[in-house]
Design a protein around this motif. Structure first.
Motif, PDB file in Angstrom:
ATOM      1  N   PRO A  71       0.810  -1.226   0.000  1.00 19.82           N
ATOM      2  CA  PRO A  71       0.000   0.000   0.000  1.00 19.82           C
ATOM      3  C   PRO A  71       0.840   1.272   0.000  1.00 19.82           C
ATOM      4  CG  PRO A  71      -0.047  -1.073   2.167  1.00 19.82           C
ATOM      5  CD  PRO A  71       0.657  -2.010   1.234  1.00 19.82           C
ATOM      6  N   ASP A  72       2.100   1.184   0.504  1.00 20.63           N
ATOM      7  CA  ASP A  72       2.912   2.395   0.625  1.00 20.63           C
ATOM      8  C   ASP A  72       3.756   2.695  -0.607  1.00 20.63           C
ATOM      9  OD1 ASP A  72       1.948   2.619   3.167  1.00 20.63           O
ATOM     10  OD2 ASP A  72       3.576   1.439   4.029  1.00 20.63           O
ATOM     11  N   ILE A  73       3.748   1.764  -1.565  1.00 25.34           N
ATOM     12  CA  ILE A  73       4.564   1.983  -2.753  1.00 25.34           C
ATOM     13  C   ILE A  73       3.931   3.125  -3.549  1.00 25.34           C
ATOM     14  CG2 ILE A  73       5.260   0.977  -4.938  1.00 25.34           C
ATOM     15  CD1 ILE A  73       6.677  -0.731  -3.177  1.00 25.34           C
ATOM     16  N   VAL A  74       4.733   4.112  -3.868  1.00 25.72           N
ATOM     17  CA  VAL A  74       4.195   5.286  -4.557  1.00 25.72           C
ATOM     18  C   VAL A  74       4.081   5.028  -6.053  1.00 25.72           C
ATOM     19  CG1 VAL A  74       4.579   7.710  -5.098  1.00 25.72           C
ATOM     20  CG2 VAL A  74       5.134   6.845  -2.809  1.00 25.72           C
ATOM     21  N   ARG A  75       5.148   4.471  -6.613  1.00 23.26           N
ATOM     22  CA  ARG A  75       5.165   4.297  -8.066  1.00 23.26           C
ATOM     23  C   ARG A  75       4.833   2.850  -8.439  1.00 23.26           C
ATOM     24  NH1 ARG A  75      10.905   6.880  -9.594  1.00 23.26           N
ATOM     25  NH2 ARG A  75      11.528   5.745  -7.718  1.00 23.26           N
ATOM     26  N   ASP A  76       4.009   2.692  -9.444  1.00 24.02           N
ATOM     27  CA  ASP A  76       3.637   1.355  -9.909  1.00 24.02           C
ATOM     28  C   ASP A  76       4.535   0.976 -11.083  1.00 24.02           C
ATOM     29  OD1 ASP A  76       2.502  -0.958 -10.766  1.00 24.02           O
ATOM     30  OD2 ASP A  76       0.537  -0.092 -11.240  1.00 24.02           O
ATOM     31  N   PHE A  77       5.408   0.018 -10.876  1.00 25.65           N
ATOM     32  CA  PHE A  77       6.320  -0.414 -11.933  1.00 25.65           C
ATOM     33  C   PHE A  77       5.790  -1.622 -12.697  1.00 25.65           C
ATOM     34  CE2 PHE A  77      10.154   1.198  -9.219  1.00 25.65           C
ATOM     35  CZ  PHE A  77       9.897   2.502  -9.620  1.00 25.65           C
ATOM     36  N   SER A  78       4.605  -2.127 -12.312  1.00 24.62           N
ATOM     37  CA  SER A  78       4.182  -3.411 -12.873  1.00 24.62           C
ATOM     38  C   SER A  78       3.952  -3.347 -14.383  1.00 24.62           C
ATOM     39  CB  SER A  78       2.933  -3.919 -12.151  1.00 24.62           C
ATOM     40  OG  SER A  78       1.874  -3.001 -12.267  1.00 24.62           O
ATOM     41  N   ASN A  79       3.610  -2.146 -14.874  1.00 27.49           N
ATOM     42  CA  ASN A  79       3.442  -2.017 -16.326  1.00 27.49           C
ATOM     43  C   ASN A  79       4.284  -0.898 -16.914  1.00 27.49           C
ATOM     44  OD1 ASN A  79       1.346  -4.028 -17.002  1.00 27.49           O
ATOM     45  ND2 ASN A  79       0.182  -2.853 -15.481  1.00 27.49           N
ATOM     46  N   ASP A  80       5.289  -0.467 -16.152  1.00 27.37           N
ATOM     47  CA  ASP A  80       6.062   0.695 -16.602  1.00 27.37           C
ATOM     48  C   ASP A  80       7.468   0.605 -16.014  1.00 27.37           C
ATOM     49  OD1 ASP A  80       7.166   3.158 -17.145  1.00 27.37           O
ATOM     50  OD2 ASP A  80       5.756   4.305 -15.909  1.00 27.37           O
ATOM     51  N   HIS A  81       8.451   0.378 -16.861  1.00 23.97           N
ATOM     52  CA  HIS A  81       9.811   0.314 -16.311  1.00 23.97           C
ATOM     53  C   HIS A  81      10.676   1.470 -16.810  1.00 23.97           C
ATOM     54  CE1 HIS A  81      10.092  -2.147 -20.007  1.00 23.97           C
ATOM     55  NE2 HIS A  81      11.346  -1.760 -20.073  1.00 23.97           N
TER      56      HIS A  81
ATOM     57  N   VAL B 152      16.175  -8.680 -15.921  1.00 21.02           N
ATOM     58  CA  VAL B 152      16.121  -7.478 -15.075  1.00 21.02           C
ATOM     59  C   VAL B 152      14.793  -6.741 -15.280  1.00 21.02           C
ATOM     60  CG1 VAL B 152      17.075  -5.141 -14.832  1.00 21.02           C
ATOM     61  CG2 VAL B 152      18.604  -7.126 -14.797  1.00 21.02           C
ATOM     62  N   VAL B 153      14.365  -6.585 -16.525  1.00 22.71           N
ATOM     63  CA  VAL B 153      13.098  -5.897 -16.795  1.00 22.71           C
ATOM     64  C   VAL B 153      11.940  -6.652 -16.138  1.00 22.71           C
ATOM     65  CG1 VAL B 153      11.422  -5.271 -18.573  1.00 22.71           C
ATOM     66  CG2 VAL B 153      13.861  -4.830 -18.951  1.00 22.71           C
ATOM     67  N   ASP B 154      11.945  -7.967 -16.330  1.00 20.25           N
ATOM     68  CA  ASP B 154      10.856  -8.795 -15.787  1.00 20.25           C
ATOM     69  C   ASP B 154      10.792  -8.697 -14.265  1.00 20.25           C
ATOM     70  OD1 ASP B 154       8.881 -10.912 -15.910  1.00 20.25           O
ATOM     71  OD2 ASP B 154      10.451 -12.145 -14.991  1.00 20.25           O
ATOM     72  N   ARG B 155      11.954  -8.814 -13.609  1.00 14.92           N
ATOM     73  CA  ARG B 155      11.970  -8.764 -12.143  1.00 14.92           C
ATOM     74  C   ARG B 155      11.670  -7.356 -11.625  1.00 14.92           C
ATOM     75  NH1 ARG B 155      14.697 -13.256  -9.980  1.00 14.92           N
ATOM     76  NH2 ARG B 155      14.445 -14.949 -11.490  1.00 14.92           N
ATOM     77  N   PHE B 156      12.136  -6.353 -12.350  1.00 13.58           N
ATOM     78  CA  PHE B 156      11.852  -4.971 -11.936  1.00 13.58           C
ATOM     79  C   PHE B 156      10.340  -4.743 -11.885  1.00 13.58           C
ATOM     80  CE2 PHE B 156      11.322  -0.383 -12.822  1.00 13.58           C
ATOM     81  CZ  PHE B 156      12.092   0.141 -11.805  1.00 13.58           C
ATOM     82  N   ARG B 157       9.655  -5.250 -12.893  1.00  9.34           N
ATOM     83  CA  ARG B 157       8.193  -5.063 -12.933  1.00  9.34           C
ATOM     84  C   ARG B 157       7.465  -5.927 -11.912  1.00  9.34           C
ATOM     85  NH1 ARG B 157       5.343  -4.038 -18.380  1.00  9.34           N
ATOM     86  NH2 ARG B 157       6.500  -2.288 -19.242  1.00  9.34           N
ATOM     87  N   SER B 158       8.023  -7.095 -11.606  1.00 11.68           N
ATOM     88  CA  SER B 158       7.257  -8.034 -10.775  1.00 11.68           C
ATOM     89  C   SER B 158       7.605  -8.026  -9.283  1.00 11.68           C
ATOM     90  CB  SER B 158       7.404  -9.452 -11.329  1.00 11.68           C
ATOM     91  OG  SER B 158       8.772  -9.833 -11.373  1.00 11.68           O
ATOM     92  N   VAL B 159       8.859  -7.777  -8.922  1.00 13.68           N
ATOM     93  CA  VAL B 159       9.213  -7.939  -7.493  1.00 13.68           C
ATOM     94  C   VAL B 159       9.839  -6.712  -6.833  1.00 13.68           C
ATOM     95  CG1 VAL B 159       9.519 -10.431  -7.794  1.00 13.68           C
ATOM     96  CG2 VAL B 159      11.528  -8.935  -7.899  1.00 13.68           C
TER      97      VAL B 159
END
Ligand code: ZN
Length: 290
Positions: A3-13, A282-289
């Motif tokens: 809940p505290d994560i400000v930026r959503d990286f799941s679809n944007d790297h 790296v891209v995949d993990r950045f978006r997912s974890v």
């Protein structure tokens, strides 16, 4: 996603940067040996937002490499790194240390990198209280900070994990780094927060809150549960025990909105693989974890 994560990286790297150490470029004889141009093209193709280089791969081509990164639509996020400024691994006496420090600033300016990372070096030989080494460190940074400021370069003091406290660092926590920043008092000096170095520190959120706008960089990797080498066996994000989303939420709560650079020293695993596979992972993990 917490809940505290400000930026959503799941679809944007677009906030993802590559530190070229992830391809082994920090050490001679490691990795696949790609040129800076190959790295730039491969990162641009994959939508990375920036790159962090090491001095040994830049050589005399700082301006040219920087221009090429920007022409590819990315930023030169940083340069690694200053020489060790204290301890047993310094490049010589005071003048030699400062000459190399100034040379690293010149290279960062030539690249158009906004941040030059400071890895401090260890405690001074025969000087046991750590804070005495930190004072020498602060004096040397104070001599170089105005020179860096004139050239548009910010200095990011990177606390290292205490496992390096023998010879590579005399600053082991964000709180210690902030104390050195206070001793120096330069507006272009801040801290770099690297998951590998700070993941164990339960007081980290408080120190980060105190750091605020002085956070100049955020470095990603993971700490492997059964790590086999303290220097060259960093994990890919998601393969270890670090609370990556928790740390990012603390970094972002402090106000940080800059790029997040992936920096994985991994001589026996990731450096053995095809760079294309590493960059895709790296891209995949950045978006997912992350
Ligand atoms: Zn780092």
């Amino acid at each position: 996603m917490g809940p505290d994560i400000v930026r959503d990286f799941s679809n944007d790297h677009s906030a993802l940067a590559l530190n070229t150490a992830t391809l082994g470029h920090n050490l001679e004889g490691h990795g696949a040996g790609w040129s800076p141009e190959q790295v730039i093209d491969a990162c641009a193709e994959r939508g990375y937002g920036g790159i962090v280089f090491w001095r040994r791969e830049v050589g005399t081509r700082a301006q040219e490499i920087g221009d090429r990164v920007r022409a590819a639509g990315m930023q030169v996020v940083g340069l690694c790194r200053t020489p060790f400024l204290t301890g047993p691994l310094v490049p010589g006496g005071h003048d030699a240390i400062m000459d190399d420090f100034f040379a690293s600033i010149d290279m960062a300016a030539g690249l158009g990198a906004s941040v030059l990372t400071i890895v401090t070096g260890g405690p001074e030989p025969r000087l046991k209280p750590l804070i005495e080494s930190q004072k020498i460190l602060a004096d040397r940074i104070a001599l170089a900070a105005p020179y860096a400021a004139e050239r548009g370069v910010n200095l990011a003091l990177e606390p290292l994990n205490p496992v390096y406290g023998g010879n590579r660092t005399c600053v082991m926590t964000v709180a210690d780094a902030l104390r050195v920043c206070d001793m120096v008092g330069a507006p272009n000096l801040g801290v770099a927060v690297d998951v590998y170095h700070v993941w164990w520190d339960t007081t980290l959120p408080d120190a980060l809150a105190k750091a605020g706008q002085r956070i100049l960089g955020y470095h990603l990797c993971d700490w492997l549960a059964d790590t086999s080498d303290m220097l060259l066996d960093r994990g890919m994000m998601g393969d270890g025990v670090a609370d990556l989303k928790g740390i990012r939420s603390a970094v972002e709560a402090a106000g940080y909105r800059g790029l997040c650079e992936v920096e994985i020293f991994s001589s026996q695993n990731w450096w053995q693989r095809e760079p294309t596979e590493v960059l895709d992972t790296v891209v995949d993990r950045f978006r997912s974890v992350c």
